[in-house]
Design an enzyme around this catalytic site. Structure first.
Site, PDB file in Angstrom:
ATOM      1  N   THR A   9      -1.193  17.897 -11.747  1.00 53.86           N
ATOM      2  CA  THR A   9      -1.695  16.830 -10.890  1.00 53.86           C
ATOM      3  C   THR A   9      -1.844  17.352  -9.471  1.00 53.86           C
ATOM      4  O   THR A   9      -1.036  18.153  -9.032  1.00 53.86           O
ATOM      5  CB  THR A   9      -0.638  15.708 -10.873  1.00 53.86           C
ATOM      6  N   VAL A  31      -0.579   6.496 -19.900  1.00 57.53           N
ATOM      7  CA  VAL A  31      -0.639   6.633 -18.447  1.00 57.53           C
ATOM      8  C   VAL A  31       0.701   7.198 -17.987  1.00 57.53           C
ATOM      9  O   VAL A  31       1.753   6.758 -18.456  1.00 57.53           O
ATOM     10  CB  VAL A  31      -0.892   5.265 -17.776  1.00 57.53           C
TER      11      VAL A  31
HETATM   12  N1  ASP Z   1       2.547  13.869 -13.812  1.00 61.87           N
HETATM   13  C1  ASP Z   1       1.343  13.974 -14.581  1.00 61.87           C
HETATM   14  C2  ASP Z   1       1.440  13.057 -15.774  1.00 61.87           C
HETATM   15  O1  ASP Z   1       2.500  12.962 -16.358  1.00 61.87           O
HETATM   16  C3  ASP Z   1       1.046  15.327 -15.054  1.00 61.87           C
HETATM   17  C4  ASP Z   1       1.049  16.420 -14.029  1.00 61.87           C
HETATM   18  O2  ASP Z   1       1.683  16.366 -13.014  1.00 61.87           O
HETATM   19  O3  ASP Z   1       0.384  17.379 -14.220  1.00 61.87           O
HETATM   20  O4  ASP Z   1       0.435  12.498 -16.135  1.00 61.87           O
END
Ligand code: ASP
Length: 334
Positions: free
Chosen positions: A192, A221
């Site tokens: 992310t 989600v």
């Molecule tokens: N936190 C994000 C999720 O769980 C994934 C990520 O940080 O890459 O959707």
């Protein structure tokens, strides 16, 4: 058992309410350690973003910040650059799809006045961060999801786009051969982008945008669009955002907790560390769990911390010096 570990257990057992109720940080923080981990402010403005794609995000944000623009505009512009880059497999266009081959996006944005907007399970829109901002500014709501969010975006003038690139589709088809899903989060299937900015006027904003966990269940989600989990700020204190296994972050209201730790006097790195440790304690059964936070305080001090090595962030301050730094982590000596 190390002193740090004892302190952490003591902190966990007391709970945040007890601490804010008057015990104070002297009871739980090692002052020497705090001064070692603080990443000092070098004036305003500042922008910090997760992972390597934080560099182009920061560069776009810096253009706005250096001209005296708002942290909110800087966050949106920085996030858009990464969302629109088809080479980034974890955000926006080009992001990995869910197990049904659908790219579904989550994003949120938060302003200095604590107003915020969020979209989740949004398909066919390249820049969910901008839709989240529209939710914040054009509706009385905070969060919109799925088809409702898509219809809203189209009404607001956003265009439908095919988000599934040939490269991401090929990787998904390869994955289908085994269909093996493990919640392993590091550089290969997540990342992310979370961004935090402090503008020349001293106002904090933040944003978070992702295609979520690769090969996730259709409809899943994570933490990223959830205010308090993937992102949180209090303009009087600081801002924080998360990356890694979203379910683990949601369970402890991760980013909100980092901000509360800063409110109680911990520096950004130490605040991230406390929350990472709490998550780790609660997820001992999750193999290869990776979670990381970055944080920025009101004075421009910043930091990051993760469970495993490998998490880094891009920091831009000091007249546009935009560079990568490795976050400290639990499982390596640093
Ligand atoms: N936190 C994000 C999720 O769980 C994934 C990520 O940080 O890459 O959707």
């Amino acid at each position: 058992m190390s002193k740090d570990r004892r302190d952490f257990l003591k902190l966990s057992a007391l709970g945040v309410g007890a601490i804010s109720g008057g015990l104070g940080l002297a009871a739980c923080a090692d002052e020497t350690k705090l001064s070692e981990t603080v990443k000092r402010a070098k004036g305003k403005p500042v922008v910090i973003s997760t992972w390597n794609h934080g560099i182009p995000a920061n560069a776009a944000a810096w253009e706005i910040l250096k001209a005296g623009g708002s942290s909110l505009d800087a966050i949106e512009m920085g996030a858009r650059v990464v969302e629109s880059d088809p080479e980034v497999r974890t955000v926006g266009k080009g992001g990995y799809p869910d197990r049904e081959g659908k790219v579904t996006l989550d994003a949120c944005i938060m302003a200095p006045d604590s107003n915020c907007g969020s979209v989740a399970f949004l398909q066919e829109i390249e820049n969910p961060i901008s839709v989240a901002r529209k939710v914040m500014e054009e509706t009385p709501h905070i969060m919109m999801v799925g088809n409702g969010a898509l219809e809203f975006a189209l009404e607001q003038g956003f265009e439908r786009t095919n988000l599934l690139t040939d490269a991401a589709k090929k990787d998904w088809q390869d994955w289908l051969k085994t269909s093996e899903y493990r919640p392993k989060i590091n550089i290969e299937n997540h990342d992310t982008i979370g961004l935090l900015a402090l503008d020349a006027d001293g106002n904090l904003s933040g944003g978070c945008t992702t295609s979520g966990a690769a090969w996730k269940l259709h409809g899943r989600v994570g933490d990223s669009p959830i205010i308090g989990a993937g992102l949180f700020l209090d303009n009087e204190v600081g801002a924080a955002c998360a990356t890694g296994l979203g379910e683990a972050v949601v369970r402890v209201a991760g980013s909100a907790m980092v901000v509360e730790m800063m409110r109680m006097g911990l520096n950004p790195t130490e605040a991230c560390k406390r929350v990472v440790e709490r998550i780790y304690e609660k997820h001992k059964d999750v193999k290869d769990l990776q979670v990381g936070f970055i944080a920025l305080d009101k004075a421009g001090n910043y930091g990051g911390y993760s469970v495993h090595p490998g998490f880094n962030y891009a920091i831009c301050n000091e007249n546009g010096n935009n560079r990568m730094e490795d976050a400290k982590n639990m499982l390596a000596k640093n």
